[in-house]
Design a protein around this motif. Structure first.
Motif, mmCIF file in Angstrom:
data_model
loop_
_atom_site.group_PDB
_atom_site.id
_atom_site.type_symbol
_atom_site.label_atom_id
_atom_site.label_comp_id
_atom_site.label_asym_id
_atom_site.label_seq_id
_atom_site.Cartn_x
_atom_site.Cartn_y
_atom_site.Cartn_z
ATOM 1 N N LYS A 357 0.843 -1.211 0.000
ATOM 2 C CA LYS A 357 0.000 0.000 0.000
ATOM 3 C C LYS A 357 0.875 1.257 0.000
ATOM 4 O O LYS A 357 0.619 2.208 -0.746
ATOM 5 C CB LYS A 357 -0.924 -0.011 1.223
ATOM 6 C CG LYS A 357 -1.897 1.164 1.257
ATOM 7 C CD LYS A 357 -2.836 1.052 2.453
ATOM 8 C CE LYS A 357 -3.800 2.233 2.477
ATOM 9 N NZ LYS A 357 -4.736 2.157 3.650
ATOM 10 N N ALA A 358 1.946 1.232 0.810
ATOM 11 C CA ALA A 358 2.846 2.381 0.861
ATOM 12 C C ALA A 358 3.602 2.539 -0.449
ATOM 13 O O ALA A 358 3.825 3.660 -0.923
ATOM 14 C CB ALA A 358 3.825 2.215 2.027
ATOM 15 N N VAL A 359 4.013 1.408 -1.065
ATOM 16 C CA VAL A 359 4.733 1.470 -2.333
ATOM 17 C C VAL A 359 3.838 2.045 -3.422
ATOM 18 O O VAL A 359 4.272 2.865 -4.242
ATOM 19 C CB VAL A 359 5.249 0.064 -2.729
ATOM 20 C CG1 VAL A 359 5.858 0.095 -4.131
ATOM 21 C CG2 VAL A 359 6.275 -0.442 -1.726
ATOM 22 N N LEU A 360 2.564 1.641 -3.438
ATOM 23 C CA LEU A 360 1.626 2.164 -4.436
ATOM 24 C C LEU A 360 1.435 3.669 -4.287
ATOM 25 O O LEU A 360 1.334 4.406 -5.276
ATOM 26 C CB LEU A 360 0.285 1.436 -4.324
ATOM 27 C CG LEU A 360 0.218 0.026 -4.910
ATOM 28 C CD1 LEU A 360 -1.072 -0.664 -4.519
ATOM 29 C CD2 LEU A 360 0.344 0.081 -6.429
ATOM 30 N N GLU A 361 1.384 4.130 -3.045
ATOM 31 C CA GLU A 361 1.235 5.562 -2.823
ATOM 32 C C GLU A 361 2.460 6.331 -3.315
ATOM 33 O O GLU A 361 2.347 7.426 -3.875
ATOM 34 C CB GLU A 361 1.012 5.834 -1.336
ATOM 35 C CG GLU A 361 -0.348 5.362 -0.830
ATOM 36 C CD GLU A 361 -0.524 5.602 0.659
ATOM 37 O OE1 GLU A 361 0.464 6.064 1.290
ATOM 38 O OE2 GLU A 361 -1.615 5.317 1.190
ATOM 39 N N LYS A 393 2.069 -3.004 -16.807
ATOM 40 C CA LYS A 393 1.872 -1.620 -16.378
ATOM 41 C C LYS A 393 3.095 -1.200 -15.575
ATOM 42 O O LYS A 393 3.707 -2.017 -14.880
ATOM 43 C CB LYS A 393 0.614 -1.494 -15.519
ATOM 44 C CG LYS A 393 0.310 -0.074 -15.051
ATOM 45 C CD LYS A 393 -0.820 -0.061 -14.043
ATOM 46 C CE LYS A 393 -2.130 -0.510 -14.654
ATOM 47 N NZ LYS A 393 -3.258 -0.387 -13.680
ATOM 48 N N VAL A 394 3.454 0.080 -15.684
ATOM 49 C CA VAL A 394 4.543 0.643 -14.896
ATOM 50 C C VAL A 394 4.022 1.893 -14.187
ATOM 51 O O VAL A 394 3.489 2.802 -14.822
ATOM 52 C CB VAL A 394 5.762 1.004 -15.771
ATOM 53 C CG1 VAL A 394 6.832 1.694 -14.927
ATOM 54 C CG2 VAL A 394 6.345 -0.246 -16.424
ATOM 55 N N LEU A 395 4.176 1.906 -12.866
ATOM 56 C CA LEU A 395 3.788 3.054 -12.045
ATOM 57 C C LEU A 395 5.057 3.749 -11.594
ATOM 58 O O LEU A 395 5.989 3.105 -11.103
ATOM 59 C CB LEU A 395 2.966 2.604 -10.844
ATOM 60 C CG LEU A 395 1.703 1.772 -11.145
ATOM 61 C CD1 LEU A 395 1.032 1.351 -9.851
ATOM 62 C CD2 LEU A 395 0.744 2.565 -12.016
ATOM 63 N N ALA A 396 5.101 5.092 -11.747
ATOM 64 C CA ALA A 396 6.313 5.847 -11.435
ATOM 65 C C ALA A 396 6.064 6.833 -10.323
ATOM 66 O O ALA A 396 5.012 7.494 -10.253
ATOM 67 C CB ALA A 396 6.809 6.579 -12.681
ATOM 68 N N GLY A 397 7.044 6.927 -9.412
ATOM 69 C CA GLY A 397 7.034 7.932 -8.358
ATOM 70 C C GLY A 397 8.211 8.865 -8.527
ATOM 71 O O GLY A 397 8.821 8.945 -9.595
ATOM 72 N N GLU A 398 8.564 9.579 -7.450
ATOM 73 C CA GLU A 398 9.666 10.536 -7.547
ATOM 74 C C GLU A 398 11.001 9.832 -7.701
ATOM 75 O O GLU A 398 11.836 10.231 -8.503
ATOM 76 C CB GLU A 398 9.660 11.433 -6.307
ATOM 77 C CG GLU A 398 10.727 12.524 -6.360
ATOM 78 C CD GLU A 398 10.631 13.468 -5.188
ATOM 79 O OE1 GLU A 398 11.539 14.291 -5.038
ATOM 80 O OE2 GLU A 398 9.645 13.371 -4.415
#
Length: 423
Positions: A357-361, A393-398
């Protein structure tokens, strides 16, 4: 014949149905009296004998050293046999990876030094130990230098036996016959190589002809998609494969128009080779960690199949070194090094648990589609076919990305005989 003893002789005839006939006369070998177990070359502390032994690994080398020791005691050999023992071991045995050499002036000294080394007491200066693999490049320079080859003979003539043995245990090729001149000792009977005696039965294949189902055996009998055959011999552990370019991991991984073996395939090849060699059980209780990995040159399949080999070497540190090369061995074709590294075996540890959950955020800033990723690769000249498109799918953060991967539909029917490793 007339009261005189003569060698036994026999004639052998062969008559072919097509008219090709042959006849051969054979005669038993009768050694000269001076070479029959009593060499004329004397051995003394001032003119020592050079005893050389080698084997594939250190354990076998110790057994190899114990066999002459047993033969000396059982057959009651004497100092007169020492030159013959040395000559037999020099020219009558193959020089292998692990090497041991001794300088001895008497049979008693040979017994003492063999016992000393077998029991782990290597304090004697006249006991030399080495490995070929660690010194291949240095020895290649020595062997290519004609002046050094001439110096080898001069060392022996001047009594510098230790210098010669120091280089031989590191891999230097020595033509022992050149060291004796015209008068050479006679060979004597000594124990042969201590083979491990491990049985290698052909595994039963479910569904093979004669089985319960009566179906034919599968065409692909490779032990692993990247390791087709075990081609190990006395020189070491080796697995070989032939890639045509039609394999999914080549046909769907094309770089600038050529099927190229993916970099991760070398890692799986090394892991599988270590497991197949019996170093890592397939139970999962032991993990294989690769280190010092080098990708030297990619394997590309052009107009003809490529033969690829992976060699394993046991290091003194307990690690297992590997080298992946291409080229047909024994044909004069140059062997090309593509990758190398080391494998470390360790007890399996529990995998860390992530707070998803934290990684998704953290990775919620943007979504990158697979099409965009593969289009970028295509623009760089790297084409990923359907069997290599595992990104959903690829999700990107900072400073973190998370990808959802799955086995492509084209490979799901292969899961029964392909191993997908979770990393």
């Amino acid at each position: 014949m007339n009261g005189r003893e003569v060698p036994r002789r026999a004639g052998i005839s062969s008559f072919g149905a097509g008219g090709a006939n042959a006849h051969v006369v054979i005669e038993e070998y009768v050694p000269r009296p001076e070479a029959n177990g009593r060499p004329q070359i004397s051995v003394s502390p001032h003119h020592p004998a050079m005893i050389v032994l080698s084997a594939r690994n250190e354990d076998t080398l110790r057994e190899q050293a114990s066999r002459p020791l047993a033969a000396i005691r059982e057959r009651q050999l004497s100092d007169a046999d020492l030159a013959g023992i040395a000559f037999t071991l020099q020219v009558g045995r193959e020089a292998m990876e692990e090497r041991l050499a001794l300088l001895v002036g008497s049979l008693r000294e040979l017994e003492d030094k063999l016992s000393e080394w077998i029991n782990g007491r290597e304090q004697n200066l006249d006991i030399f130990r080495g490995q070929v693999k660690r010194n291949k490049e240095t020895m290649a320079v020595f062997e290519a230098d004609e002046e050094i080859r001439e110096a080898v003979v001069k060392w022996v003539r001047r009594g510098k036996h230790a210098k010669l043995l120091q280089l031989w245990v590191k891999g230097l090729f020595v033509d022992w016959t050149e060291l004796y001149g015209e008068e050479k000792p006679g060979r004597i009977s000594l124990p042969a190589y201590p083979f491990s005696g491990e049985p290698y039965w052909i595994p039963e294949i479910e569904g093979a002809a004669g089985g319960s189902s009566g179906a034919a055996a599968p065409e692909n009998s490779a032990i692993h998609p990247l390791l087709h055959r075990n081609t190990s011999d006395l020189a070491g552990v080796r697995f070989s494969s032939v890639f045509t370019g039609k394999e999914f991991f080549l046909a769907d991984h094309v770089v600038k128009g050529q099927p190229v073996l993916p970099g991760v395939a070398y890692l799986e090849m090394a892991r599988a080779a270590v497991e197949q060699a019996g170093h890592a059980p397939a139970t999962g209780r032991t993990t294989v960690r690769l280190k010092h990995v080098v990708w030297a040159r990619p394997i590309a399949v052009e107009d003809r199949p490529v033969q690829v080999h992976i060699d394993l070497f046991a290091e003194e540190s307990g690690e297992i070194a590997y080298e992946i090369c291409s080229g047909q061995a024994g044909t004069g074709e140059e062997q090309v090094l593509h990758s190398q590294g080391s494998a470390v075996l360790s007890a399996a540890q529990p995998l860390p648990v992530l707070d998803m959950k934290a990684v998704l955020e953290e990775c919620s800033r943007s979504v990158i589609t697979p099409e965009r990723i593969y289009d970028l690769y295509q623009a760089m000249g790297i084409h990923y076919g359907p069997a290599h498109r595992g990104i959903e799918k690829v999700l990107a953060g900072e400073d973190r990305v998370m990808a959802r991967l799955s086995v492509p539909p084209q490979l799901r029917s292969r899961e029964g005989h392909l191993r997908f490793t979770r990393v």
